[in-house]
Every structure is written in C-alpha cells, then in structure tokens.
Motif scaffolding. Structure first.
Motif, PDB file in Angstrom:
ATOM      1  N   GLY A  91     -53.200  -9.024 -33.210  1.00 25.52           N
ATOM      2  CA  GLY A  91     -53.501  -7.696 -33.720  1.00 25.52           C
ATOM      3  C   GLY A  91     -54.034  -7.720 -35.137  1.00 25.52           C
ATOM      4  N   ILE A  92     -54.724  -6.638 -35.486  1.00 23.94           N
ATOM      5  CA  ILE A  92     -55.217  -6.458 -36.854  1.00 23.94           C
ATOM      6  C   ILE A  92     -54.643  -5.141 -37.361  1.00 23.94           C
ATOM      7  N   ILE A  93     -53.845  -5.230 -38.424  1.00 20.22           N
ATOM      8  CA  ILE A  93     -53.247  -4.014 -38.980  1.00 20.22           C
ATOM      9  C   ILE A  93     -54.060  -3.629 -40.207  1.00 20.22           C
ATOM     10  N   PRO A  94     -54.717  -2.483 -40.159  1.00 19.58           N
ATOM     11  CA  PRO A  94     -55.528  -2.102 -41.315  1.00 19.58           C
ATOM     12  C   PRO A  94     -54.665  -1.713 -42.513  1.00 19.58           C
ATOM     13  N   GLU A  95     -55.180  -1.970 -43.676  1.00 16.74           N
ATOM     14  CA  GLU A  95     -54.540  -1.522 -44.917  1.00 16.74           C
ATOM     15  C   GLU A  95     -54.419   0.000 -44.822  1.00 16.74           C
TER      16      GLU A  95
END
Lengths: 87, 271
Positions: free
Chosen positions: B207-211
């Motif tokens: 997964g990629i967790i956005p700032e």
C-alpha cells in the motif's frame, strides 16, 4: 524523462536514488546477502581464466578496498610463462 | 489459522504505530479478530494512539513473566469489540522480554485471534528482534526518504536471517508499506518515487499511504485513522492495504483528500 525534468534537471530525488543504490550495494555485501563476496569473485574469476590459461589457485589475489569516496576491486593473476619461452 | 504480523521499519517516526493501529482496526472492521501488541518497552505509545491510555492495568511484560493472565492485560477496543490491544510496559526494561515468554504469549493469542499484529519499536535491538522473531508476515513501513529506505533495507536483511521462520529455512512474507507519500512532490523529482523505493528494496508493495493531516488528527483524538475517518485518503489507503493482506487483489491507487490530479495516476496492482 518528462518536460518538467527536462527544464529542471537539478532535482534531488534522482540523487537520493543513486546514493542509496551505491550505499546499499556495499552494505548488503557486508550485512546480509553475500557474506563473502571476495571469495566468490575469486572462484568465478579463476574459473574464467582457467578456460584459457592454466593458473594455480594460489596465484590469484583478489582484494576489495572500501573507502568513503571510492571502492576498488583489485585482481592480480600470476600467469605461468609459456613453455617455449622457458626453453 | 492465526497470522502473526510484524510492523517494522528500523527507523523511528515513519509510522509503525499509526500503521499498526490503522491496519488492526481495518482488519477488525472486516470481521476478523485482531490483537495489536506494543513491543516498545519503556516508550509505549500504541495505547495513546488507540485511545486506551487510561485503561492500561497490566502489560505484555506482566504476562510474559507470569504476573498477570493474558485476559487481564488485554484491552478491548471500545469501538470494535473484536479489536484488542496488549500494551507495553512503561517502566520495565526491554531485557524483560524473553524469547520463550514471548513465544508462549503468542501461542496463547493464536488460539483467540485471527491476526496478531506486533508493533515493533525502532532500532534493531531486543524489542525489535523480539517483535519480528515469531512473525509469519512482515509489513516494512518506509518513508520515501534516504535514511528510512536504508534502514528498511537493513531490517529486510534481519527478517531474512534472524526470524524463527528464516532460521528453519523458510521465507518470511514481506510487504512494503510506503507512508507519508506525496505524489506531487515525487512527480516534480523532489521525492523518491514509488518505483524508486520498490526497485531499491525489491519487496512487493502492500500500500501507499499519502501524506495527510488526517493522520495527526486521528492520533490527537486517540483513534486509528481507519476508524476516525475511514473515507479520508489515508483511511482508504489503509483499508485497501488490509484487504491485500487478506489476499484480495485490490487495484493500487494513491487516494487523495482533495480532488487531485494524481490520485488515479497509478493503475498498478500490488503483488
């Protein structure tokens, strides 16, 4: 490369990427991955050279020097003099 | 079949505790029985991030040393009844964590839960090695930043050599969770891109967790971001990551809080 990076070549992310790749190539050799890179290089280089010239195991020196700025891989192979020359 | 998952990173402050709480809550929300264990002895914070700081009576070390029963130390979440927390000790020394003791606690937890999430402390010392020691799956939390990537690489090496599974000749399942990602800055060349980090660390992406400011907002009020604001960008990203952990194929996108340009940019799938 897109238009933006064409006009703005001094972006920092590629620098980060390159620094990491160089650093981790070193650290992996020391910490995990291949515990004895030098020994392995030695074996493989010797095998290649032996396809053409018969060399003694003891006549191969492989050295790796790691410094802050550069690392060097030094390979020294002593090849026996040709038979004709000896006579 | 219970799974022991370690959330680790090497470097501090990259989002291990935030991710442990958010993934734990997301998995529990889907109906699984989940316990999240804080392994950061002396510097516990999972209780605070999950809003249970005033309910801590006994802790992991009390259970490891036999001073308390597991049921006395487990804190059930007030929002989700199938989510529990096992806090770390704030006063004891990390050497109090013995390998046998931790193994015994984990075995007991395996009987009761579907997911046992071990929130690792930073560093590579005892607390961190104990957290990963008995894991089946690892989530490596990484920021797109040089020191975090380097430390993650180191941790991946330890996962492949110092875990029980690795020592038995097995291979621990490892996943990359990229946190605090800013797709706009990455596109401008100011931040390592997803591809860069993946290429360097070469483990599959979960997964990629956005700032996002939602993460701080959630920890301010003591609620996992997946419960505090499930519709927020990080909330959705964590829910997607949790589904991938369960083996579902979920298209990989980077959710955005605002209607952004880059949200739908990555149509890639998580491996």
């Amino acid at each position: 490369m897109n238009l933006l990076s064409f006009f703005n070549r001094r972006t920092s992310a590629p620098v980060a990427r390159e620094r990491l790749q160089i650093l981790l190539a070193h650290e992996r050799g020391v910490v995990g991955g291949k515990p004895d890179l030098v020994a392995q290089l030695r074996e493989e280089i010797l095998a290649v050279v032996r396809r053409h010239v018969m060399v003694d195991q003891d006549n191969v020196q492989v050295k790796m020097n790691r410094d802050a700025d550069i690392s060097t891989l030094e390979i020294e192979i002593e090849i026996p003099a040709p038979v004709a020359a000896r006579a | 079949m219970a799974k022991v998952l370690v959330v680790t990173s090497g470097k501090g402050g990259v989002g291990k505790t935030t991710s442990s709480a958010a993934l734990g809550a997301a998995l529990a929300h889907g109906g699984d029985k989940v316990v999240v264990i804080d392994f950061d002895v002396g510097l516990r914070n999972l209780d605070l991030v999950m809003g249970a700081e005033r309910r801590v009576v006994f802790d992991l070390i009390n259970v490891v040393q036999g001073d308390a029963k597991l049921n006395q130390a487990l804190i059930r979440d007030k929002r989700l009844e199938n989510l529990s927390l096992l806090p770390a000790s704030q006063t004891r020394d990390k050497d109090a964590l013995t390998e046998e003791g931790v193994a015994r606690v984990l075995d007991e937890l395996r009987q009761k839960f579907d997911w046992i999430i071990c929130d690792s402390p930073a560093g590579i010392e005892r607390g961190a090695t104990m957290a990963m020691r008995h894991a089946d799956v690892a989530v490596v939390v990484t920021n797109p930043e040089v020191s975090s990537v380097r430390d993650s690489d180191r941790i991946i090496g330890l996962l492949d050599s110092k875990t029980e599974l690795a020592e038995k000749g097995g291979r621990i399942e490892k996943h990359l969770l990229l946190t605090r990602y800013d797709p706009v800055r990455a596109e401008r060349g100011e931040m390592l891109k997803v591809e860069d980090v993946l290429e360097i660390l070469s483990i599959p992406l979960i997964g990629i967790i956005p700032e996002s400011e939602e993460v701080l907002r959630a920890s301010n009020v003591g609620s996992p971001v997946t419960l505090n604001n499930p519709a927020s960008a990080p909330g959705r990203a964590y829910f997607d990551a949790a589904r991938r952990l369960k083996g579902e194929t979920v298209e990989l996108t980077i959710p955005t809080d605002k209607k952004g340009l880059f949200g739908k940019l990555f149509g890639r799938r998580a491996a």
